[in-house]
Design a protein around this motif. Structure first.
Motif, mmCIF file in Angstrom:
data_model
loop_
_atom_site.group_PDB
_atom_site.id
_atom_site.type_symbol
_atom_site.label_atom_id
_atom_site.label_comp_id
_atom_site.label_asym_id
_atom_site.label_seq_id
_atom_site.Cartn_x
_atom_site.Cartn_y
_atom_site.Cartn_z
ATOM 1 N N ALA A 1 0.825 -1.219 0.000
ATOM 2 C CA ALA A 1 0.000 0.000 0.000
ATOM 3 C C ALA A 1 0.854 1.261 0.000
ATOM 4 O O ALA A 1 0.376 2.338 -0.375
ATOM 5 C CB ALA A 1 -0.943 0.001 1.203
ATOM 6 N N ALA A 2 2.117 1.139 0.389
ATOM 7 C CA ALA A 2 3.007 2.297 0.350
ATOM 8 C C ALA A 2 3.219 2.792 -1.077
ATOM 9 O O ALA A 2 3.656 3.924 -1.297
ATOM 10 C CB ALA A 2 4.357 1.943 0.980
ATOM 11 N N LEU A 3 2.905 1.952 -2.075
ATOM 12 C CA LEU A 3 3.022 2.346 -3.475
ATOM 13 C C LEU A 3 1.775 3.074 -3.969
ATOM 14 O O LEU A 3 1.751 3.573 -5.093
ATOM 15 C CB LEU A 3 3.264 1.105 -4.355
ATOM 16 N N SER A 4 0.720 3.087 -3.138
ATOM 17 C CA SER A 4 -0.542 3.741 -3.495
ATOM 18 C C SER A 4 -0.633 5.111 -2.831
ATOM 19 O O SER A 4 0.135 5.422 -1.919
ATOM 20 C CB SER A 4 -1.727 2.880 -3.048
ATOM 21 N N GLU A 5 -1.593 5.890 -3.271
ATOM 22 C CA GLU A 5 -1.722 7.246 -2.722
ATOM 23 C C GLU A 5 -2.307 7.241 -1.316
ATOM 24 O O GLU A 5 -1.800 7.914 -0.422
ATOM 25 C CB GLU A 5 -2.614 8.092 -3.643
ATOM 26 N N ASN A 6 -3.397 6.486 -1.116
ATOM 27 C CA ASN A 6 -4.076 6.544 0.175
ATOM 28 C C ASN A 6 -5.004 5.340 0.315
ATOM 29 O O ASN A 6 -5.976 5.227 -0.437
ATOM 30 C CB ASN A 6 -4.879 7.856 0.266
ATOM 31 N N VAL A 7 -4.692 4.440 1.231
ATOM 32 C CA VAL A 7 -5.486 3.221 1.427
ATOM 33 C C VAL A 7 -5.789 3.058 2.914
ATOM 34 O O VAL A 7 -4.890 3.175 3.749
ATOM 35 C CB VAL A 7 -4.740 1.961 0.938
ATOM 36 N N THR A 8 -7.052 2.763 3.244
ATOM 37 C CA THR A 8 -7.426 2.463 4.622
ATOM 38 C C THR A 8 -7.734 0.972 4.749
ATOM 39 O O THR A 8 -8.555 0.432 4.009
ATOM 40 C CB THR A 8 -8.656 3.274 5.058
ATOM 41 N N SER B 232 8.736 1.208 10.581
ATOM 42 C CA SER B 232 9.614 0.966 9.427
ATOM 43 C C SER B 232 9.110 1.689 8.182
ATOM 44 O O SER B 232 9.889 2.284 7.436
ATOM 45 C CB SER B 232 9.720 -0.535 9.155
ATOM 46 N N LEU B 233 7.805 1.652 7.953
ATOM 47 C CA LEU B 233 7.246 2.337 6.780
ATOM 48 C C LEU B 233 7.441 3.844 6.886
ATOM 49 O O LEU B 233 7.712 4.524 5.883
ATOM 50 C CB LEU B 233 5.763 1.995 6.631
ATOM 51 N N GLN B 234 7.338 4.366 8.093
ATOM 52 C CA GLN B 234 7.562 5.798 8.289
ATOM 53 C C GLN B 234 9.002 6.192 7.950
ATOM 54 O O GLN B 234 9.264 7.297 7.476
ATOM 55 C CB GLN B 234 7.194 6.192 9.716
ATOM 56 N N GLN B 235 9.940 5.281 8.168
ATOM 57 C CA GLN B 235 11.332 5.546 7.807
ATOM 58 C C GLN B 235 11.501 5.703 6.289
ATOM 59 O O GLN B 235 12.455 6.335 5.827
ATOM 60 C CB GLN B 235 12.238 4.411 8.304
ATOM 61 N N LEU B 236 10.566 5.130 5.532
ATOM 62 C CA LEU B 236 10.604 5.256 4.078
ATOM 63 C C LEU B 236 9.855 6.497 3.586
ATOM 64 O O LEU B 236 9.706 6.699 2.387
ATOM 65 C CB LEU B 236 9.972 4.009 3.430
ATOM 66 N N GLY C 289 1.119 6.752 0.805
ATOM 67 C CA GLY C 289 2.463 6.554 0.277
ATOM 68 C C GLY C 289 2.629 7.256 -1.039
ATOM 69 O O GLY C 289 2.597 8.473 -1.130
ATOM 70 N N GLY C 290 2.775 6.464 -2.082
ATOM 71 C CA GLY C 290 2.905 7.024 -3.420
ATOM 72 C C GLY C 290 4.279 6.802 -4.011
ATOM 73 O O GLY C 290 4.422 6.158 -5.033
ATOM 74 N N ALA C 291 5.319 7.308 -3.341
ATOM 75 C CA ALA C 291 6.655 7.208 -3.943
ATOM 76 C C ALA C 291 7.742 7.022 -2.883
ATOM 77 O O ALA C 291 8.666 7.836 -2.784
ATOM 78 C CB ALA C 291 6.942 8.453 -4.773
ATOM 79 N N PRO C 292 7.678 5.954 -2.069
ATOM 80 C CA PRO C 292 8.790 5.694 -1.135
ATOM 81 C C PRO C 292 10.049 5.373 -1.935
ATOM 82 O O PRO C 292 9.979 4.738 -2.987
ATOM 83 C CB PRO C 292 8.303 4.474 -0.341
ATOM 84 N N LYS C 293 11.193 5.831 -1.444
ATOM 85 C CA LYS C 293 12.409 5.746 -2.254
ATOM 86 C C LYS C 293 13.356 4.624 -1.842
ATOM 87 O O LYS C 293 14.180 4.197 -2.611
ATOM 88 C CB LYS C 293 13.153 7.085 -2.193
ATOM 89 N N GLY C 294 13.309 4.150 -0.634
ATOM 90 C CA GLY C 294 14.283 3.165 -0.174
ATOM 91 C C GLY C 294 15.262 3.801 0.791
ATOM 92 O O GLY C 294 15.009 4.865 1.358
ATOM 93 N N GLY C 295 16.400 3.151 0.987
ATOM 94 C CA GLY C 295 17.399 3.658 1.926
ATOM 95 C C GLY C 295 17.601 2.701 3.076
ATOM 96 O O GLY C 295 17.352 1.492 2.970
ATOM 97 N N LYS C 296 18.035 3.249 4.222
ATOM 98 C CA LYS C 296 18.307 2.408 5.393
ATOM 99 C C LYS C 296 17.055 2.282 6.245
ATOM 100 O O LYS C 296 16.418 3.287 6.584
ATOM 101 C CB LYS C 296 19.449 3.002 6.221
ATOM 102 N N ILE C 297 16.702 1.042 6.580
ATOM 103 C CA ILE C 297 15.479 0.766 7.332
ATOM 104 C C ILE C 297 15.820 -0.170 8.483
ATOM 105 O O ILE C 297 16.604 -1.114 8.313
ATOM 106 C CB ILE C 297 14.420 0.056 6.445
ATOM 107 N N THR C 298 15.217 0.074 9.632
ATOM 108 C CA THR C 298 15.304 -0.886 10.739
ATOM 109 C C THR C 298 13.910 -1.439 10.994
ATOM 110 O O THR C 298 12.903 -0.756 10.775
ATOM 111 C CB THR C 298 15.836 -0.234 12.024
#
Length: 431
Positions: A101-108, A128-132, A149-158
């Motif tokens: 769902a992080a790839l979508s605009e807004n999902v409940t 973790s999703l908030q870190q993205l 979401g819409g456009a999370p980019k990646g990076g370092k996640i815990t």
């Protein structure tokens, strides 16, 4: 619907193992994430896997299914924008799709099981999703949950692994699709590592590259990957079969369960080794388990972390073993559809079993003479509890009534049909 389990001294016959719920849900998801058409042979039908079918269709996948296979045309990395998703009572499906769902605009994600999934926390994945860069609205980590979401980019996640491995799996499904490379570090201990092995196995089959450390505590995930359309075959399900095998172990039996791969990565495959340790006569050859039970079992000690979904069935068998059994490293049982330590042991005690709980252990004082039974017990809306309590009922002195036993359909809709085919005396009655 309630079920009445009447003591049944003998079981006999052959059944085919249910198809694996865990593999089915994962194959459905990776097929949806591929651009193109994938085929899945022998997919499981259960409330969990049907929830995944429903949700990936809502997100834009097309599905065609017959008795043997399901053909899926996926939506790739661009799920359809939908307002709501209903995963029913399926925790793994919820967590995997929270990532997607992080790839979508807004999902409940709506809350339709407030007394079960609605009580379960998802804070670790939310963090973790908030870190993205994903925005998450929630109620103290619980449903309903809205993901923007819409456009999370990646990076370092815990991500914490101390409650569930499903949070990590969710990130492993998501991060290959992101525009940047990702590095995932698992904090604390990782529960159910063997299930991460299943996730990585499915991802590899789908053409995804992930570099995992040997202990599964650190992952490097190249971004800009694409899931490939593939053909998959779902193997037989050990978690559901564990209860059938336990039932055969506690009775006089001649029971054969087919389609159980000897080299499976399912941790619950340990049920075969545990029953062997309990001195149950059985063989496991050519993907077939043959139990010739005599009702006599020996107590064991077992680390249950790698076989979480078989532990309740093992405990049920241990109720009739000679001696005291101990199942340890099982705290994550507390964070399932119910508290599978406190709630399950309370019902076992009502049935006459002698059990003790610790924070991360279950102690069982076996009673080879059987337990009293003759009571009505509460399954707490939990499919694994229902299956395990049924095993106990087969060896009780008096019938057990299991309330709301229809919730067994979450993972094994044919469970009581299969037991009946083996000669078990089980019958439905209106609640």
């Amino acid at each position: 619907m309630d079920v009445i389990v009447t003591p049944t001294p003998t079981l006999q016959g052959t059944i085919g193992a249910l198809s694996s719920k865990n593999y089915t849900t994962r194959y459905l998801l990776v097929a949806a994430l591929a651009e193109g058409t994938s085929t899945i042979y022998y997919p499981a039908h259960s409330e969990d896997s049907d929830a995944m079918r429903r949700c990936i269709q809502d997100l834009g996948a097309s599905l065609e299914e017959d008795e043997e296979k399901i053909v899926i045309t996926g939506f790739g990395s661009r799920p359809r924008n939908v307002k709501e998703l209903n995963v029913g009572n399926a925790g793994a499906v919820l967590r995997f799709l929270m990532g997607i769902a992080a790839l979508s605009e807004n999902v409940t994600f709506v809350n339709t099981y407030p007394d079960s999934l609605g009580k379960r926390p998802h804070d670790d994945l939310i963090v973790s999703l908030q870190q993205l860069g994903v925005q998450v609205e929630h109620r103290e980590g619980k449903l309903p949950i809205t993901i923007s979401g819409g456009a999370p980019k990646g990076g370092k996640i815990t991500v914490s692994g101390s409650v569930s491995s499903q949070y990590l799996s969710a990130l492993l499904f998501l991060t290959p699709l992101l525009s940047e490379d990702s590095e995932i570090e698992v904090l604390h201990d990782l529960k159910s590592k063997v299930v991460i092995g299943q996730t990585l196995e499915v991802l590899e089959q789908a053409g995804i590259v992930i570099h995992a450390s040997d202990d599964y505590m650190h992952f490097k995930v190249p971004g800009r990957q694409a899931y490939q359309p593939r053909t998959y075959t779902v193997q037989g399900d050990y978690p559901g079969s564990a209860a059938v095998l336990a039932a055969a172990a506690v009775t006089r039996s001649d029971v054969t369960v087919e389609r159980l791969m000897e080299r499976s990565k399912q941790g619950e495959r340990a049920i075969v080794d545990v029953l062997r340790q309990m001195e149950v006569p059985l063989t496991h050859e050519n993907d077939t388990v043959h139990v010739q039970g005599n009702g006599r079992l020996k107590a064991i000690e077992f680390d249950g972390d790698a076989a979480t979904d078989a532990v309740l069935a093992m405990v049920a068998a241990a109720c009739f073993a000679e001696g005291t059994s101990r199942f340890y490293n099982v705290e994550n049982l507390r964070y399932k559809e119910c508290d599978r330590i406190t709630d399950y042991l309370a019902e076992l005690t009502k049935a006459g079993a002698k059990v003790e709980e610790r924070q991360a252990e279950i102690i069982v004082h076996g009673q080879p003479e059987g337990v009293e039974g003759g009571v009505e017990i509460n399954a707490h809306y939990d499919h694994r509890v229902i299956m395990a309590l049924t095993v106990v009922g087969l060896r009780s002195h008096k019938p057990l009534v299991i309330r709301d036993a229809h919730h067994v359909a979450k993972s094994y809709p044919q469970y009581f049909d299969h037991l009946r085919a083996l000669g078990a005396s089980v019958e439905w009655k209106e609640s």
